[in-house]
Design an enzyme around this catalytic site. Sequence first.
Site, PDB file in Angstrom:
ATOM      1  CG  PHE A 145      16.015 -16.863  -7.468  1.00 38.82           C
ATOM      2  CD1 PHE A 145      17.121 -17.321  -6.766  1.00 38.82           C
ATOM      3  CD2 PHE A 145      15.168 -15.961  -6.835  1.00 38.82           C
ATOM      4  CE1 PHE A 145      17.382 -16.886  -5.471  1.00 38.82           C
ATOM      5  CE2 PHE A 145      15.427 -15.524  -5.533  1.00 38.82           C
ATOM      6  CZ  PHE A 145      16.527 -15.983  -4.857  1.00 38.82           C
ATOM      7  CG  ASP A 230       8.104 -16.522  -8.470  1.00 36.58           C
ATOM      8  OD1 ASP A 230       7.794 -15.331  -8.234  1.00 36.58           O
ATOM      9  OD2 ASP A 230       9.107 -17.080  -7.981  1.00 36.58           O
ATOM     10  CE  LYS A 259      12.912  -9.723  -5.325  1.00 37.02           C
ATOM     11  NZ  LYS A 259      12.965 -11.075  -5.852  1.00 37.02           N
TER      12      LYS A 259
END
Length: 405
Positions: A145, A230, A259
């Site tokens: 993802f 990531d 985030k």
Amino acid sequence: MPSMTPATERDIAAAEAHSAHNYHPLPVVIASAEGAWMTDVEGRRYLDLLAGYSALNFGHGNRRLIDAAKAQLERVTLTSRAFHHDRFAEFCAELAALCGKDMVLPMNTGAEAIETAVKTARKWGYRVKGVPDGKAKIVVADNNFHGRTTTIISFSTDPEARADYGPYTPGFEIVPYGDLAALSAAVDEHTVAVLLEPIQGEAGVLVPPAGYLAGVRRLTAERNVLFIADEIQAGLGRTGRTFACEHEGVEPDVYVLGKALGGGVVPVSAVVASSEVLGVFRPGEHGSTFGGNPLACAVALEVIAILRTGEYQERAAELGEHLHRELGLLVGGGAVEAVRGRGLWAGIDIAPAVGSGREVSERLLERGVLVKDTHGATIRIAPPLVISKGDLDWGLDQLRAVLAG
Ligand SMILES: *Cc1c(COP(=O)(O)O)cnc(C)c1O
């Protein structure tokens, strides 16, 4: 379904009438939050065991972050990159130092930062590695993802994320996550990068086999391929270290962050690498109106200062050990099939007899605990790192009660 008061029901019905149905939220309407706790419009309190998918690592309403944001709100919030502003250089220098790199390219959302990393790797491939024009290949893992843009979903293996969005962007090869031999076979002379999550969050908090990340590091270094990590969800304290790659002593060529970098206050993302890599960009070749804005820089600088103390990494490691010890005891009791994770981050596979991940999430909601299911049978636990041990234990009590039926 959990019981709802008329006010909550009205709010939810209005949201359903006027917003696209690209999410299926739990039936709770939040009005305020502090630390690890959220309060709904009825005044009921909930322990937050999701933390905005790790965007809220330092808790709701973190004093240091709110104060930094307020101070910057009073000075200047946006200049665009057409001009310099006085928080930019410090932000880039501090973030580069945190990563052990020397260059930063700031963006806003995680998906934008991944797009930026893809563009960086391709440009590096053509300008530095000497890959023939249009031939650059990036190797990724299945069940990844990395975000929701057209290019990113082009290399997703999740049918829900992909269906009806073609034609898809070429230039990616997908290999099984955790399989070093498959990765090695996929890397060829046109490969510019390997892009991986050091732990796959959305897939259900999948931790790769020991030695995998170190193997990827060795292989990519040998073949002159960039290793792009990531760390948008895994990074910035969640696993008990600043970066999840550290658990294997690995330093990737490129960090992608997001985030928690914005402290749950503003969206802040970045690509961080060496100047040999990020130095490929010339003026006009990439950009973002909001990327690196003064408000974002002020909040992220405070996030970096908090991370510099190591306090939250230590909390995540210690409480995480406790969390995994407790969750481990549930495996084999019939209700839980498997538990994975690292630090204050866990994926719990619920036995079908107990109910779906969604049903377990709804029962936890009724008991005042907020979690989110993923891929049907898995629930994910990722509390703000500020959570107290007492609150965590209370949350675990609720989980045990729900699993007991
Ligand atoms: C959330 C996430 C993204 C995308 O970030 P957005 O800010 O939602 O675009 C990318 N990669 C990982 C690992 C994520 O968890």
